[in-house]
Enzyme design. Structure first.
Site, short mmCIF file in Angstrom:
data_model
loop_
_atom_site.label_atom_id
_atom_site.label_comp_id
_atom_site.label_asym_id
_atom_site.label_seq_id
_atom_site.Cartn_x
_atom_site.Cartn_y
_atom_site.Cartn_z
N SER A 143 0.78 -1.24 0.00
CA SER A 143 0.00 0.00 0.00
C SER A 143 0.81 1.29 0.00
CB SER A 143 -0.95 0.00 1.20
OG SER A 143 -0.24 -0.22 2.40
N GLY A 194 5.17 3.08 -0.29
CA GLY A 194 6.60 2.90 -0.46
C GLY A 194 7.01 1.94 -1.56
N PHE A 195 8.03 1.14 -1.25
CA PHE A 195 8.60 0.22 -2.24
C PHE A 195 7.61 -0.86 -2.66
CE2 PHE A 195 12.77 1.58 -0.29
CZ PHE A 195 13.24 2.25 -1.42
N ASP A 215 -3.62 -8.27 8.95
CA ASP A 215 -2.28 -8.46 9.51
C ASP A 215 -1.53 -9.53 8.72
OD1 ASP A 215 -0.01 -8.87 11.00
OD2 ASP A 215 -1.05 -9.54 12.81
N ALA A 216 -0.57 -9.09 7.90
CA ALA A 216 0.16 -10.02 7.03
C ALA A 216 1.02 -11.00 7.81
CB ALA A 216 1.02 -9.24 6.04
N LEU A 252 7.14 -5.59 3.88
CA LEU A 252 6.43 -5.19 5.09
C LEU A 252 7.26 -4.21 5.92
CD1 LEU A 252 4.62 -8.22 6.76
CD2 LEU A 252 3.68 -6.42 5.34
N TYR A 274 21.76 2.88 12.12
CA TYR A 274 21.07 2.02 11.16
C TYR A 274 21.78 0.67 11.00
CZ TYR A 274 17.84 0.74 7.51
OH TYR A 274 16.86 0.09 6.81
N LEU A 296 15.32 6.93 0.58
CA LEU A 296 14.22 7.72 0.03
C LEU A 296 13.29 8.16 1.14
CD1 LEU A 296 13.56 5.53 -3.11
CD2 LEU A 296 14.17 7.95 -3.17
N VAL A 297 12.48 9.16 0.87
CA VAL A 297 11.50 9.63 1.85
C VAL A 297 10.34 8.65 1.89
CG1 VAL A 297 9.98 11.51 2.54
CG2 VAL A 297 12.14 12.02 1.37
#
Length: 400
Positions: free
Chosen positions: A50, A52-53, A111-112, A139, A236, A274-275
């Site tokens: 739904s 982003g990537f 819920d995947a 996800l 990160y 990316l944002v």
């Protein structure tokens, strides 16, 4: 109702149905402008479809190679007087555009991580597609209830071993300040983060899809990761999230073993900074991205999410000769432009210079803000945000 952006920290509490629809149209037009992806996928499952990537993957598959797509996501539907989440509106707009183009597109909201949603997805594949030839795992969630143990795991965003102090920016105000983050206090925090963001659920999905017989011969599956520059390593790649990404990447040989008798293969693609809703929450990263955008745009090599994923599909996953270029650790690298030595050297120089006073001049903080609001359907010139809009928009394939 009239919907304006309402922001709390790194989250926008509202989203705009017409603006998100425009965002989807823009991404579709880009994919179509690049021409068809030769040998591209035809029946695709996107887990985390739904935003982003994952969303870009669904758009690239559908409009780049006319693929039938099933998208799985967990979003809040719209209700009278209450806008839905951006991901809900994205999915509604995507299905409408796909159906108008004569493409199959259905979605499952739930819920995947759960066995229930996996079973529901398998039934839909059996009923409508028979098998899928690409599974995208994208996800992003702060929590996961483990489907086998029932234990609820929550991820943490922390360094490991020692405190971390560096610059960050409030991307709304443009104020640059120092931030200090204490390290994790126990290995349990690391284990919980790995449980949420690592590779176990990806493996569970592939195991169950294979056991159900819904994976086509030669199936491909891809999950997404990030490495980034050394200046973000403490928070990160060397932090709790990095441990989860290590686990994700380490799942590739396990999945390859599961898929060997259907001639399938799995990949992790290391993508560009990316944002996204996720990256906006990570200290240091918005400042880094703002500087990176400035440098890459000046050199004419900037990519947004859809450009990045279209290139992944067309130039990595589905090449004319079937060869997939990998790094020394077996990963696809579409962060290659970001990590170029000249790009990183310039970003590092700007990082040392960055202050509240000079940020607008030496960075693309304005571009960062615009991309952030675009995620929620705002700042599109084609949309009149002073006008009434119907907030109740349904995803066509989801009842109610």
């Amino acid at each position: 109702m009239i919907i304006q952006p309402r922001v709390r920290g790194f989250i926008c509490l509202t989203s705009h149905p017409e603006g998100t629809a425009q965002h989807i149209k823009n991404q579709i037009e880009y994919v179509k402008s690049k021409g068809k992806i030769a040998n591209g996928p035809k029946k695709v499952l996107v887990i985390g479809a739904s935003t982003g990537f994952g969303l870009a993957s669904r758009i690239s598959a559908a409009f780049g190679s006319d693929a039938a797509t099933i998208g799985v996501f967990f979003e809040k539907p719209a209700a009278p007087g209450k806008p839905g989440t951006a991901g809900w509106y994205n999915s509604a707009a995507f299905e409408n555009e796909a159906h108008a183009a004569g493409l199959y597109a259905k979605s499952i909201n739930g819920d995947a991580f759960s066995d229930e949603v996996k079973a529901k997805t398998i039934e839909l594949i059996k009923q409508d597609l028979g098998q899928v030839d690409l599974v995208v795992y994208s996800l992003a969630s702060p929590r996961r209830t483990h489907p086998k143990t029932g234990v609820a795991h929550a991820s943490v965003l922390k360094p490991i071993g020692q405190p971390f102090t560096d610059k960050t920016v409030d991307f709304h105000s443009g104020v640059v300040s120092d931030i200090s983050i204490n390290p994790v206090e126990s290995d349990e925090d690391i284990a919980n983060t790995v449980a949420v963001m690592g590779g176990e659920d990806w493996k569970f999905w592939i195991e169950e899809l294979k056991a159900a017989g819904v994976l086509a011969d030669g199936v491909k599956t891809v999950a997404y990761s990030y490495i980034g520059p050394e200046l973000t390593y403490p928070i990160y790649r060397n932090g709790t999230i990095g441990r989860a990404k290590d686990d994700l990447e380490g799942t590739v040989p396990v999945i390859n073993d599961i898929l060997k008798d259907v001639n399938g293969i799995s990949y992790v693609s290391v993508n560009k900074a990316l944002v996204t809703q996720s990256s906006s929450a990570i200290p240091v990263v918005p400042l880094y991205i703002s500087l990176l955008y400035k440098v890459m745009k000046e050199k004419g090599i900037h990519e947004g999410t859809i450009e990045q994923i279209q290139r992944l599909f067309a130039e990595r996953l589905y090449t004319a000769d079937g060869q997939v270029a990998l790094d020394e650790k077996g990963r696809i690298r579409v962060d290659d432009l970001e990590m170029r030595e000249d790009i990183q050297a310039e970003v590092a120089k700007l990082w040392e210079q960055a202050t509240t006073e000079n940020l607008e001049e030496i960075s693309d903080i304005a571009g960062y803000r615009n991309d952030f609001f675009n995620l929620f359907g705002f700042n599109f010139p084609e949309v009149n945000y002073e006008a009434d809009t119907n907030e109740v928009v349904n995803v066509p394939s989801i009842e109610g």
